[in-house]
Scaffold this motif. Structure first.
Motif, PDB file in Angstrom:
ATOM      1  N   HIS A  85       0.816  -1.218   0.000  1.00  0.00           N
ATOM      2  CA  HIS A  85       0.000   0.000   0.000  1.00  0.00           C
ATOM      3  C   HIS A  85       0.854   1.275   0.000  1.00  0.00           C
ATOM      4  CE1 HIS A  85      -3.175  -2.691   1.988  1.00  0.00           C
ATOM      5  NE2 HIS A  85      -3.755  -2.256   0.883  1.00  0.00           N
ATOM      6  N   LEU A  86       2.131   1.142   0.297  1.00  0.00           N
ATOM      7  CA  LEU A  86       2.940   2.337   0.553  1.00  0.00           C
ATOM      8  C   LEU A  86       3.085   3.253  -0.660  1.00  0.00           C
ATOM      9  CD1 LEU A  86       5.873   1.365   2.947  1.00  0.00           C
ATOM     10  CD2 LEU A  86       4.058   3.045   3.333  1.00  0.00           C
ATOM     11  N   LEU A  87       3.168   2.691  -1.857  1.00  0.00           N
ATOM     12  CA  LEU A  87       3.372   3.566  -3.013  1.00  0.00           C
ATOM     13  C   LEU A  87       2.164   4.444  -3.273  1.00  0.00           C
ATOM     14  CD1 LEU A  87       5.442   1.625  -5.670  1.00  0.00           C
ATOM     15  CD2 LEU A  87       6.158   3.001  -3.724  1.00  0.00           C
ATOM     16  N   ALA A  88       0.963   3.908  -3.108  1.00  0.00           N
ATOM     17  CA  ALA A  88      -0.229   4.748  -3.251  1.00  0.00           C
ATOM     18  C   ALA A  88      -0.239   5.842  -2.189  1.00  0.00           C
ATOM     19  CB  ALA A  88      -1.489   3.896  -3.153  1.00  0.00           C
ATOM     20  N   LEU A  89       0.164   5.496  -0.974  1.00  0.00           N
ATOM     21  CA  LEU A  89       0.248   6.498   0.086  1.00  0.00           C
ATOM     22  C   LEU A  89       1.317   7.542  -0.222  1.00  0.00           C
ATOM     23  CD1 LEU A  89      -0.222   4.264   3.229  1.00  0.00           C
ATOM     24  CD2 LEU A  89      -1.566   6.295   2.670  1.00  0.00           C
ATOM     25  N   GLN A  90       2.454   7.097  -0.760  1.00  0.00           N
ATOM     26  CA  GLN A  90       3.490   8.044  -1.153  1.00  0.00           C
ATOM     27  C   GLN A  90       2.950   9.013  -2.199  1.00  0.00           C
ATOM     28  OE1 GLN A  90       5.954   7.860   1.349  1.00  0.00           O
ATOM     29  NE2 GLN A  90       7.364   8.197  -0.335  1.00  0.00           N
ATOM     30  N   GLY A  91       2.160   8.498  -3.139  1.00  0.00           N
ATOM     31  CA  GLY A  91       1.559   9.380  -4.133  1.00  0.00           C
ATOM     32  C   GLY A  91       0.687  10.436  -3.491  1.00  0.00           C
ATOM     33  N   LEU A  92      -0.157  10.024  -2.539  1.00  0.00           N
ATOM     34  CA  LEU A  92      -0.990  10.994  -1.817  1.00  0.00           C
ATOM     35  C   LEU A  92      -0.120  12.001  -1.072  1.00  0.00           C
ATOM     36  CD1 LEU A  92      -3.876   8.803  -0.297  1.00  0.00           C
ATOM     37  CD2 LEU A  92      -3.954  10.262  -2.333  1.00  0.00           C
ATOM     38  N   LEU A 144      -7.708   0.041   9.813  1.00  0.00           N
ATOM     39  CA  LEU A 144      -7.101   0.750   8.680  1.00  0.00           C
ATOM     40  C   LEU A 144      -7.178   2.249   8.860  1.00  0.00           C
ATOM     41  CD1 LEU A 144      -6.509  -1.816   7.097  1.00  0.00           C
ATOM     42  CD2 LEU A 144      -7.569  -0.763   5.108  1.00  0.00           C
ATOM     43  N   ARG A 145      -8.301   2.732   9.377  1.00  0.00           N
ATOM     44  CA  ARG A 145      -8.406   4.185   9.613  1.00  0.00           C
ATOM     45  C   ARG A 145      -7.339   4.643  10.601  1.00  0.00           C
ATOM     46  NH1 ARG A 145     -14.021   2.957   9.515  1.00  0.00           N
ATOM     47  NH2 ARG A 145     -14.138   2.980  11.791  1.00  0.00           N
ATOM     48  N   ARG A 146      -7.146   3.875  11.667  1.00  0.00           N
ATOM     49  CA  ARG A 146      -6.103   4.230  12.643  1.00  0.00           C
ATOM     50  C   ARG A 146      -4.719   4.192  12.010  1.00  0.00           C
ATOM     51  NH1 ARG A 146      -9.172   0.727  15.892  1.00  0.00           N
ATOM     52  NH2 ARG A 146      -7.589  -0.912  15.648  1.00  0.00           N
ATOM     53  N   ALA A 160      -0.167   9.407   8.446  1.00  0.00           N
ATOM     54  CA  ALA A 160      -0.290  10.829   8.105  1.00  0.00           C
ATOM     55  C   ALA A 160       0.340  11.703   9.184  1.00  0.00           C
ATOM     56  CB  ALA A 160      -1.757  11.188   7.899  1.00  0.00           C
ATOM     57  N   ALA A 161       0.164  11.296  10.452  1.00  0.00           N
ATOM     58  CA  ALA A 161       0.745  12.068  11.555  1.00  0.00           C
ATOM     59  C   ALA A 161       2.269  11.993  11.532  1.00  0.00           C
ATOM     60  CB  ALA A 161       0.205  11.551  12.886  1.00  0.00           C
ATOM     61  N   ASN A 162       2.821  10.801  11.300  1.00  0.00           N
ATOM     62  CA  ASN A 162       4.284  10.674  11.195  1.00  0.00           C
ATOM     63  C   ASN A 162       4.820  11.500  10.036  1.00  0.00           C
ATOM     64  OD1 ASN A 162       4.432   8.916  13.355  1.00  0.00           O
ATOM     65  ND2 ASN A 162       4.402   7.071  12.081  1.00  0.00           N
ATOM     66  N   HIS A 163       4.120  11.467   8.923  1.00  0.00           N
ATOM     67  CA  HIS A 163       4.543  12.234   7.751  1.00  0.00           C
ATOM     68  C   HIS A 163       4.609  13.721   8.070  1.00  0.00           C
ATOM     69  CE1 HIS A 163       3.338  14.144   3.720  1.00  0.00           C
ATOM     70  NE2 HIS A 163       4.626  13.884   3.651  1.00  0.00           N
ATOM     71  N   ARG A 164       3.560  14.232   8.678  1.00  0.00           N
ATOM     72  CA  ARG A 164       3.521  15.675   8.971  1.00  0.00           C
ATOM     73  C   ARG A 164       4.539  16.058  10.027  1.00  0.00           C
ATOM     74  NH1 ARG A 164       0.458  19.971   7.874  1.00  0.00           N
ATOM     75  NH2 ARG A 164      -1.033  18.776   6.644  1.00  0.00           N
ATOM     76  N   THR A 187      -7.281  13.633   4.730  1.00  0.00           N
ATOM     77  CA  THR A 187      -8.560  13.243   5.308  1.00  0.00           C
ATOM     78  C   THR A 187      -8.791  11.752   5.094  1.00  0.00           C
ATOM     79  OG1 THR A 187      -9.467  15.428   4.806  1.00  0.00           O
ATOM     80  CG2 THR A 187     -11.055  13.676   5.286  1.00  0.00           C
ATOM     81  N   VAL A 188      -9.261  11.076   6.124  1.00  0.00           N
ATOM     82  CA  VAL A 188      -9.615   9.659   6.027  1.00  0.00           C
ATOM     83  C   VAL A 188     -11.128   9.532   6.058  1.00  0.00           C
ATOM     84  CG1 VAL A 188      -9.377   7.360   7.044  1.00  0.00           C
ATOM     85  CG2 VAL A 188      -7.467   8.987   7.184  1.00  0.00           C
ATOM     86  N   LEU A 189     -11.689   8.894   5.028  1.00  0.00           N
ATOM     87  CA  LEU A 189     -13.127   8.653   4.940  1.00  0.00           C
ATOM     88  C   LEU A 189     -13.386   7.160   4.784  1.00  0.00           C
ATOM     89  CD1 LEU A 189     -14.148  11.465   2.383  1.00  0.00           C
ATOM     90  CD2 LEU A 189     -14.292  11.561   4.891  1.00  0.00           C
ATOM     91  N   ASP A 190     -14.650   6.759   4.971  1.00  0.00           N
ATOM     92  CA  ASP A 190     -15.064   5.368   4.807  1.00  0.00           C
ATOM     93  C   ASP A 190     -16.312   5.358   3.937  1.00  0.00           C
ATOM     94  OD1 ASP A 190     -16.140   2.749   5.097  1.00  0.00           O
ATOM     95  OD2 ASP A 190     -15.166   2.532   7.052  1.00  0.00           O
ATOM     96  N   ASN A 191     -16.282   4.610   2.821  1.00  0.00           N
ATOM     97  CA  ASN A 191     -17.429   4.674   1.912  1.00  0.00           C
ATOM     98  C   ASN A 191     -18.676   3.983   2.453  1.00  0.00           C
ATOM     99  OD1 ASN A 191     -16.866   1.943   1.424  1.00  0.00           O
ATOM    100  ND2 ASN A 191     -16.114   2.283  -0.658  1.00  0.00           N
ATOM    101  N   SER A 192     -18.553   3.277   3.568  1.00  0.00           N
ATOM    102  CA  SER A 192     -19.760   2.727   4.175  1.00  0.00           C
ATOM    103  C   SER A 192     -20.687   3.845   4.647  1.00  0.00           C
ATOM    104  CB  SER A 192     -19.401   1.810   5.355  1.00  0.00           C
ATOM    105  OG  SER A 192     -18.775   2.538   6.393  1.00  0.00           O
ATOM    106  N   ALA A 193     -20.142   5.046   4.851  1.00  0.00           N
ATOM    107  CA  ALA A 193     -20.956   6.174   5.292  1.00  0.00           C
ATOM    108  C   ALA A 193     -22.033   6.525   4.276  1.00  0.00           C
ATOM    109  CB  ALA A 193     -20.066   7.395   5.557  1.00  0.00           C
TER     110      ALA A 193
END
Length: 478
Positions: free
Chosen positions: A92-99, A145-147, A153-157, A170-176
């Protein structure tokens, strides 16, 4: 709940955002300032792989991220993460790096947890259907996963700030937006905008239809829900770009077509490469080779060692993909490596950067302590290690809590920890040099334990029998 309303956003919701278009194959144009644009820079690093659509849109995609273009405003980019397990992994890290790269350039990013879509199962890149998850398991996985995303994101910032004004994460969940949808209402509102021929033409669908197991209706419908996610985020957040692994291109195309059909606006997709093992298998839970980002599943030491062990022919590429280091610095690191390859400088820097992002500075320090204790027999490292670190480092080790009685000997310790057999054989194992305490060989079974030698300052002893059998002892009432 009434059928979802599929209406255009009011122009003021994200006014000033240019359309999109003509993508990067035409030279990945430089920004007006003369410096390489964001997309070109990430293309050069190898992080961004494909862009969709490539032609036929109103404004070129690079201009969307050009701070000096007329009417420029921060963009919103999203990437989805289905909670098939209770942890993210290295895949998953490369997608996160892109974000993160978009965020660092001042754009707003959304990490979307697929608490609803995971119930269907994404067929992309799979040869058979995923095993169904119970609703309670999905909720637990989604929460984990949200946690995990929020911690990254916190470590990055906190640890990788570069002085620029960053966008939001921002972290969202499509179940909403799915949990109260009525099936017939949803199909009536959404289904008519998809053509069966187009959906059937997707490579992921074609591959599965030709497989012995075929494809379920639930899996087939997955791309419809992912397309609706894109529309929902476009409508409510002004999101124009979806990021995903290269196996997601078909789903991204469905999202583009759906949004464009409903709104007349252009949205875009960008893919990142998939990380594979040395055998070419995609890293992940399904392949059984996942390196997890949750400490309870893969320790900071294990994550650190995964990257330290990377081969020379891949480490330069991984430094570009997994870190924020400037390309010039990476070139310098590799130049030094050519002169002193035995030091494995690039691998150690790669491991340090990734471990710090995933586990923070404390996690990196822990990984380095464990490395010193295991591979360099460092007593100093052992003395400052916590119970948790020792358990992570010696996962197969037996853990005992013992009371230190006056006169406790080496033989007493080994027997109370059930590390040696009773009788003469256990005694001989010590006298013949088969036992060490804290990396120091002990050969006198009657030696009395000494604090600072056999017992470390942290109240622990690391007992080793033979070459591979470890026992961790925590002493009480010191």
């Amino acid at each position: 709940m009434v059928a979802p309303t599929l209406r255009l956003l009011s122009p003021g919701r994200w006014s000033g955002t240019p359309g999109l278009s003509g993508l990067l194959p035409r030279g990945l144009r430089q920004s007006h300032s003369g410096a390489p644009g964001l997309l070109a820079a990430q293309k050069a690093r190898g992080l961004f792989k494909e862009f969709f659509p490539e032609t036929g849109t109103k404004t070129e995609l690079p201009e969307l991220f050009d701070r000096r273009s007329a009417g420029h405003s921060p963009q919103t980019i999203y990437c989805g993460f289905d909670p098939t397990g209770d942890s993210l992994h290295v895949g998953h890290l490369l997608a996160l790096q892109g974000l993160f790269h978009f965020q660092r350039a001042g754009h707003d990013v959304i990490a979307l947890v697929g608490g609803a879509t995971v119930r269907l199962g994404d067929p992309s890149g799979r040869t058979k259907e995923r095993e169904a998850l119970a609703a309670e398991q999905v909720r637990a996985n989604a929460s984990a996963l949200r946690r995990g995303l929020q911690a990254l994101a916190a470590n990055h910032r906190q640890l990788f700030a570069d002085g620029r004004a960053w966008g939001s994460f921002t972290v969202l969940d499509n179940s909403a937006w799915y949990q109260e949808q009525r099936l017939v209402d949803f199909l009536a509102a959404v289904g008519g905008h998809f053509r069966m021929g187009t959906l059937l033409s997707r490579l992921s669908v074609q591959t599965r239809l030709r497989s012995p197991e075929g494809m379920s209706l639930a899996e087939f419908f997955y791309q419809v829900l992912q397309a609706y996610d894109f529309y929902y985020l476009f409508r409510h957040y002004g999101c124009r770009v979806q990021l995903g692994g290269s196996d997601q291109l078909g789903n991204i195309m469905s999202g583009y077509e759906f949004v464009h059909k409903l709104t007349g606006e252009d949205v875009f997709g960008i893919t990142v490469p998939l990380i594979t093992s040395t055998t070419g298998a995609k890293l992940g839970k399904s392949a059984g080779n996942a390196v997890w980002l949750d400490r309870d599943k893969t320790s900071p030491f294990e994550l650190y060692q995964f990257f330290v062990r990377q081969q020379d022919d891949s480490v330069a590429r991984y430094l570009k993909l997994f870190t924020f280091l400037p390309l010039a610095e990476i070139d310098h690191i590799m130049e030094l490596h050519g002169k002193e390859p035995e030091k494995r400088g690039p691998q150690k820097r790669l491991a340090a950067e990734v471990t710090k992002l995933v586990h923070g500075q404390e996690g990196l320090d822990s990984a380095k302590r464990c490395t010193q204790a295991l591979y360099h027999s460092s007593i100093d490292a052992l003395e400052v290690m916590s119970d948790q670190e020792l358990k992570e480092l010696f996962k197969e080790a037996s853990f005992s809590e013992l009371v230190l009685d006056p006169g406790t000997s080496v033989l007493d310790t080994c027997r109370r920890a059930n590390a040696i057999p009773d009788g003469p054989r256990g005694y001989r194992m010590i006298t013949e040099g088969g036992v060490s305490i804290n990396h120091r060989q002990v050969t006198n079974p009657e030696s009395v334990l000494v604090v600072g030698q056999h017992i470390l300052k942290n109240g622990l002893s690391l007992l080793k029998i033979g070459k591979r059998n470890f026992y961790i002892i925590k002493w009480l009432q010191l």
